[in-house]
Design an enzyme around this catalytic site. Structure first.
Site, PDB file in Angstrom:
ATOM      1  N   ASN A   9       0.870  -1.176   0.000  1.00 45.74           N
ATOM      2  CA  ASN A   9       0.000   0.000   0.000  1.00 45.74           C
ATOM      3  C   ASN A   9       0.908   1.228   0.000  1.00 45.74           C
ATOM      4  O   ASN A   9       1.527   1.545   1.011  1.00 45.74           O
ATOM      5  CB  ASN A   9      -0.891  -0.027   1.241  1.00 45.74           C
ATOM      6  CG  ASN A   9      -1.724   1.239   1.357  1.00 45.74           C
ATOM      7  OD1 ASN A   9      -1.823   2.025   0.414  1.00 45.74           O
ATOM      8  ND2 ASN A   9      -2.314   1.440   2.528  1.00 45.74           N
ATOM      9  N   LYS A  11       0.085   4.265  -0.142  1.00 49.23           N
ATOM     10  CA  LYS A  11      -0.515   5.437   0.511  1.00 49.23           C
ATOM     11  C   LYS A  11      -0.328   6.671  -0.379  1.00 49.23           C
ATOM     12  O   LYS A  11      -0.313   6.538  -1.601  1.00 49.23           O
ATOM     13  CB  LYS A  11       0.086   5.618   1.908  1.00 49.23           C
ATOM     14  CG  LYS A  11       0.031   4.310   2.721  1.00 49.23           C
ATOM     15  CD  LYS A  11       0.397   4.470   4.162  1.00 49.23           C
ATOM     16  CE  LYS A  11       0.278   3.122   4.854  1.00 49.23           C
ATOM     17  NZ  LYS A  11       0.555   3.197   6.292  1.00 49.23           N
ATOM     18  N   HIS A  94      -9.061   1.412   5.592  1.00 47.24           N
ATOM     19  CA  HIS A  94      -7.731   1.591   6.171  1.00 47.24           C
ATOM     20  C   HIS A  94      -7.811   2.517   7.385  1.00 47.24           C
ATOM     21  O   HIS A  94      -8.590   3.463   7.396  1.00 47.24           O
ATOM     22  CB  HIS A  94      -6.771   2.168   5.123  1.00 47.24           C
ATOM     23  CG  HIS A  94      -5.349   2.073   5.570  1.00 47.24           C
ATOM     24  ND1 HIS A  94      -4.791   2.975   6.432  1.00 47.24           N
ATOM     25  CD2 HIS A  94      -4.395   1.147   5.300  1.00 47.24           C
ATOM     26  CE1 HIS A  94      -3.530   2.611   6.672  1.00 47.24           C
ATOM     27  NE2 HIS A  94      -3.269   1.510   6.005  1.00 47.24           N
ATOM     28  N   GLU A  96      -6.044   4.834   8.327  1.00 46.84           N
ATOM     29  CA  GLU A  96      -5.817   6.258   8.040  1.00 46.84           C
ATOM     30  C   GLU A  96      -7.094   6.900   7.498  1.00 46.84           C
ATOM     31  O   GLU A  96      -7.353   8.084   7.736  1.00 46.84           O
ATOM     32  CB  GLU A  96      -4.630   6.400   7.067  1.00 46.84           C
ATOM     33  CG  GLU A  96      -3.312   6.115   7.793  1.00 46.84           C
ATOM     34  CD  GLU A  96      -2.246   5.462   6.936  1.00 46.84           C
ATOM     35  OE1 GLU A  96      -2.336   5.520   5.704  1.00 46.84           O
ATOM     36  OE2 GLU A  96      -1.302   4.891   7.528  1.00 46.84           O
ATOM     37  N   GLU A 166      -4.523  -4.752  10.872  1.00 48.22           N
ATOM     38  CA  GLU A 166      -3.455  -3.767  11.026  1.00 48.22           C
ATOM     39  C   GLU A 166      -3.644  -3.023  12.342  1.00 48.22           C
ATOM     40  O   GLU A 166      -4.387  -2.025  12.386  1.00 48.22           O
ATOM     41  CB  GLU A 166      -3.489  -2.761   9.872  1.00 48.22           C
ATOM     42  CG  GLU A 166      -3.324  -3.367   8.509  1.00 48.22           C
ATOM     43  CD  GLU A 166      -2.820  -2.330   7.497  1.00 48.22           C
ATOM     44  OE1 GLU A 166      -1.696  -2.481   7.031  1.00 48.22           O
ATOM     45  OE2 GLU A 166      -3.553  -1.371   7.213  1.00 48.22           O
ATOM     46  N   GLY A 172       3.581   2.155  10.691  1.00 47.93           N
ATOM     47  CA  GLY A 172       4.553   3.229  10.501  1.00 47.93           C
ATOM     48  C   GLY A 172       5.388   3.537  11.725  1.00 47.93           C
ATOM     49  O   GLY A 172       6.066   4.562  11.776  1.00 47.93           O
ATOM     50  N   SER A 213       4.345  -2.228  10.111  1.00 47.70           N
ATOM     51  CA  SER A 213       5.805  -2.342  10.239  1.00 47.70           C
ATOM     52  C   SER A 213       6.345  -3.708   9.800  1.00 47.70           C
ATOM     53  O   SER A 213       7.300  -4.222  10.392  1.00 47.70           O
ATOM     54  CB  SER A 213       6.252  -2.012  11.671  1.00 47.70           C
ATOM     55  OG  SER A 213       5.906  -0.670  11.992  1.00 47.70           O
TER      56      SER A 213
HETATM   57  P1  13P Z   1       3.670   0.269   7.509  1.00 49.18           P
HETATM   58  O1  13P Z   1       4.116  -1.013   6.831  1.00 49.18           O
HETATM   59  O2  13P Z   1       4.404   1.476   7.015  1.00 49.18           O
HETATM   60  O3  13P Z   1       3.666   0.142   8.988  1.00 49.18           O
HETATM   61  O4  13P Z   1       2.139   0.523   7.060  1.00 49.18           O
HETATM   62  C1  13P Z   1       1.233  -0.508   7.158  1.00 49.18           C
HETATM   63  C2  13P Z   1      -0.015  -0.095   6.476  1.00 49.18           C
HETATM   64  O5  13P Z   1      -0.734   0.763   6.928  1.00 49.18           O
HETATM   65  C3  13P Z   1      -0.340  -0.748   5.209  1.00 49.18           C
HETATM   66  O6  13P Z   1      -1.639  -0.447   4.809  1.00 49.18           O
END
Ligand code: 13P
Length: 261
Positions: A9, A11, A94, A96, A166, A172, A213
């Protein structure tokens, strides 16, 4: 036998030009790996270019979101049929989107239904926040998100659905869930809910990705767990070698699984 699903992803990263460069670096590293489902989700505007570039490579391209209405006065939104015209799958829910854009379990459910109606495959994201985790609410939150997010989905439709667990505190942060903790949520909370809604056979086939992560270093250990069927990768999917390392880890675990079975 398991077939892992590793999705990157991206983003809100990568212009079209940068996306092309990244895929130029990535595709040679992924060539020849045919026992893992591999996908990326660039920003909407880069999706057509990535579809073109990934054609006949086995790498699937998807979108990061969609809107449930079919068309109309919804400035800035993209409808399911518009996504399906260009690519094969979409992410919904997601964290976010939940955190910054008011996504709720109900709106996740509306997006999911709209996506399935036009034949898209869907990754549905769930996961608890740090506060919820520390309050011991992980199972309760995941149960609510899954129950409401998947409300009204049939066993046949579920064939097109992947769940991504997640935990928000792991996204992140460089602090992935331990393989045991992630697997416990997959095996003891998510899978039983899928069994209850869709039956044993379908639930066993559905893939539950872990996200948060994931790196080339920790991927092997994560994929070695019984109920971690892939990964949704953020940061590490923005670099060719780290994403390829995660895909290779999935490929190796799949080969070892086959030998063991
Ligand atoms: P990270 O791998 O950067 O932690 O992000 C995970 C994520 O949100 C994938 O959708």
């Amino acid at each position: 036998m398991r077939r892992f699903f590793v999705a990157g992803n991206w983003k809100m990263n990568k212009t079209i030009a940068e996306a092309r460069d990244l895929m130029n670096a990535m595709l040679p590293l992924l060539a020849g790996i045919d026992n893992v489902d591999i996908a990326i989700t660039p920003v909407y505007l880069a999706v057509p270019a990535m579809v073109e570039q990934c054609r006949s490579t086995g790498v699937k391209v998807g979108a990061q979101n969609l809107f449930w209405e079919a068309s109309g006065a919804y400035t800035g939104e993209v409808a399911a049929a518009m996504v399906a015209e260009v690519c094969d799958f979409v992410i919904v829910g997601h964290s976010e989107r939940r955190k910054y854009f008011g996504e709720t379990d109900e709106t996740v459910n509306r997006r999911l239904k709209a996506a399935l109606e036009v034949g898209l495959e869907v990754i549905v994201c769930i996961g608890e926040t740090l506060e919820e985790n520390e309050a011991g609410l992980t199972a309760a939150v995941v149960t609510r998100q899954l129950t409401e997010g998947l409300a009204g989905i049939t066993e046949a439709q579920a064939a097109a659905v992947t769940i991504a667990y997640e935990p928000v505190w792991a996204i992140g942060t460089g602090r992935a869930a331990t393989p045991e903790d992630a697997n416990r949520v997959h095996r003891d909370v998510i899978r039983p809910l899928l069994v209850a809604q869709f039956g044993e056979a379908r639930a066993e086939q559905m893939r539950i990705q872990y996200g948060g992560s994931v790196t080339a270093e920790n991927a092997h250990e994560l994929f070695s767990m019984s109920d971690i069927d892939g990964a949704l990768v953020g940061g590490a999917s923005l670099k060719a070698d780290s994403f390829a390392g995660i895909v290779k880890a999935a490929s190796l675990v799949a080969i070892a699984d086959r030998r063991a079975s």
